[in-house]
Design a protein around this motif. Structure first.
Motif, short mmCIF file in Angstrom:
data_model
loop_
_atom_site.label_atom_id
_atom_site.label_comp_id
_atom_site.label_asym_id
_atom_site.label_seq_id
_atom_site.Cartn_x
_atom_site.Cartn_y
_atom_site.Cartn_z
N THR A 1 0.82 -1.20 0.00
CA THR A 1 0.00 0.00 0.00
C THR A 1 0.86 1.26 0.00
O THR A 1 0.55 2.22 -0.69
CB THR A 1 -0.92 0.00 1.23
N ALA B 1 2.15 1.90 -3.44
CA ALA B 1 1.07 2.28 -4.32
C ALA B 1 0.70 3.75 -4.14
O ALA B 1 0.46 4.47 -5.11
CB ALA B 1 -0.16 1.39 -4.06
N THR C 1 3.06 -2.29 -8.99
CA THR C 1 1.72 -1.74 -8.85
C THR C 1 1.13 -1.45 -10.22
O THR C 1 1.84 -1.23 -11.20
CB THR C 1 1.71 -0.44 -8.03
N THR D 1 -8.49 6.85 1.88
CA THR D 1 -8.19 5.59 1.20
C THR D 1 -8.97 4.46 1.87
O THR D 1 -9.31 4.53 3.06
CB THR D 1 -6.69 5.23 1.24
N PRO E 1 0.44 2.62 -16.65
CA PRO E 1 -0.09 2.73 -15.28
C PRO E 1 0.68 1.87 -14.29
O PRO E 1 0.22 1.67 -13.16
CB PRO E 1 -1.53 2.23 -15.44
N THR F 1 -0.04 11.88 -10.35
CA THR F 1 -1.21 12.76 -10.39
C THR F 1 -0.98 13.94 -11.32
O THR F 1 0.00 14.66 -11.18
CB THR F 1 -1.54 13.29 -8.98
N THR G 1 -5.73 1.11 -7.17
CA THR G 1 -4.35 0.66 -7.34
C THR G 1 -4.23 -0.77 -6.83
O THR G 1 -4.57 -1.07 -5.68
CB THR G 1 -3.37 1.55 -6.57
N ALA H 1 0.98 6.72 -6.88
CA ALA H 1 -0.21 7.47 -7.25
C ALA H 1 0.02 8.96 -7.11
O ALA H 1 -0.42 9.77 -7.93
CB ALA H 1 -1.40 7.03 -6.38
N THR I 1 -2.22 1.00 -11.65
CA THR I 1 -3.23 1.97 -11.25
C THR I 1 -4.25 2.19 -12.36
O THR I 1 -3.88 2.34 -13.53
CB THR I 1 -2.58 3.31 -10.88
N TYR I 2 -5.51 2.20 -11.99
CA TYR I 2 -6.59 2.50 -12.93
C TYR I 2 -7.56 3.44 -12.23
O TYR I 2 -8.24 3.05 -11.28
CB TYR I 2 -7.31 1.24 -13.39
N SER J 1 -8.42 5.30 -3.70
CA SER J 1 -8.09 6.63 -3.20
C SER J 1 -9.19 7.61 -3.56
O SER J 1 -9.69 7.62 -4.70
CB SER J 1 -6.75 7.09 -3.79
#
Length: 262
Positions: free
Chosen positions: A7, A10, A223, A36, A189, A18, A230, A14, A225-226, A261
């Motif tokens: 975590t 991740a 990781t 989160t 990602p 951003t 994540t 993230a 991410t979508y 998130s």
């Protein structure tokens, strides 16, 4: 904050991924709120399972002021062997801190209070709750973010080795040093994470069942991410031997997490 290794990586990835479009068109609000929610296959704290190698549900909420001050609450389910009295099933971390970036270097420090509800028994001199100040420094160069952290828990009841069994609490302190690296793979990602930490003892946090005064933990992960989700997978290991009632909870293992998130 006791994020699981997966975590933590991740969230760092993230943050580095951003987009900055909103900040380019309007000043940031004076106060921001982030949250989160996560499910992990094993909650590892500094390489040691807090759930007897079972799954955990975790969540957090953080309020940040534009000055750099922030406050956060993070929680996770745990197994009862984590607490001294053997009655705890929840961990709640209360955090207050300040962060500031100077020339691309981010400085972050504060105080972390580990709270375990319903673990104080009548007449019991021991304690599971403890305080731990922390400080970290990090920087991002291209897709790579590097972070060094030091946590120092001063002498207090929760770190005593005998926890009052001899009739007198022997207070201990503890130092934890760690390096974390994240790499965001450009135009994808995907990301990679690496962690190396060492806990110095002896204390409740650092002495294992082999009598070692401290131990090292490490992890490698990836990781994906979508949008707000994540997915993380990491391999975690230590050179310690911590035993729960049923197993060695410090042995190597693969930990997966799914984090949302907000």
């Amino acid at each position: 904050m006791r994020f699981s290794t997966t975590t933590l990586g991740a969230l760092l990835l993230a943050a580095s991924a951003t987009p900055a479009f909103a900040q380019e068109t309007a000043p940031p609000p004076p106060i921001t709120i982030n949250a989160t929610a996560a499910v992990v296959t094993d909650y590892r704290f500094r390489g040691i399972s807090q759930t007897d190698n079972n799954a955990a549900i975790q969540g957090s909420i953080t309020v940040t002021h534009k000055s750099g001050f922030y406050a956060s609450v993070w929680g996770s389910s745990i197994d009862d062997y984590v607490t001294v009295a053997g009655t705890g099933h929840q961990e709640i971390d209360l955090i207050a801190g300040y962060s500031h970036t100077i020339g691309g270097i981010k400085l972050d420090g504060g105080i972390l209070y580990y709270f375990y509800p319903k673990t104080k028994l009548a007449g019991d001199k021991s304690s599971s709750d403890f305080v731990e100040p922390y400080f970290d420094i990090s920087t991002t160069i291209g897709p790579v973010t590097a972070k060094t952290t030091v946590n120092y828990a001063p002498k207090q009841k929760a770190l005593a080795l005998d926890q009052g069994a001899s009739g007198k609490l022997q207070s201990r302190d503890n130092v934890y040093l760690a390096d974390d690296f994240t790499v965001a793979i450009p135009k994808t990602p995907l990301g990679l994470t690496a962690h190396l930490g060492h806990s110095f003892g002896p204390s409740w946090l650092a002495t294992d069942s082999n009598g070692k005064k401290g131990y090292t933990d490490w992890a490698l992960g990836a990781t994906a991410t979508y949008k707000m989700l994540t997915l993380g997978v990491s391999y975690v290991d230590t050179d310690a031997k911590f035993l729960s009632a049923t197993k060695n909870v410090s042995k190597s293992g693969v930990v997966a997490s799914l984090t949302a998130s907000f």
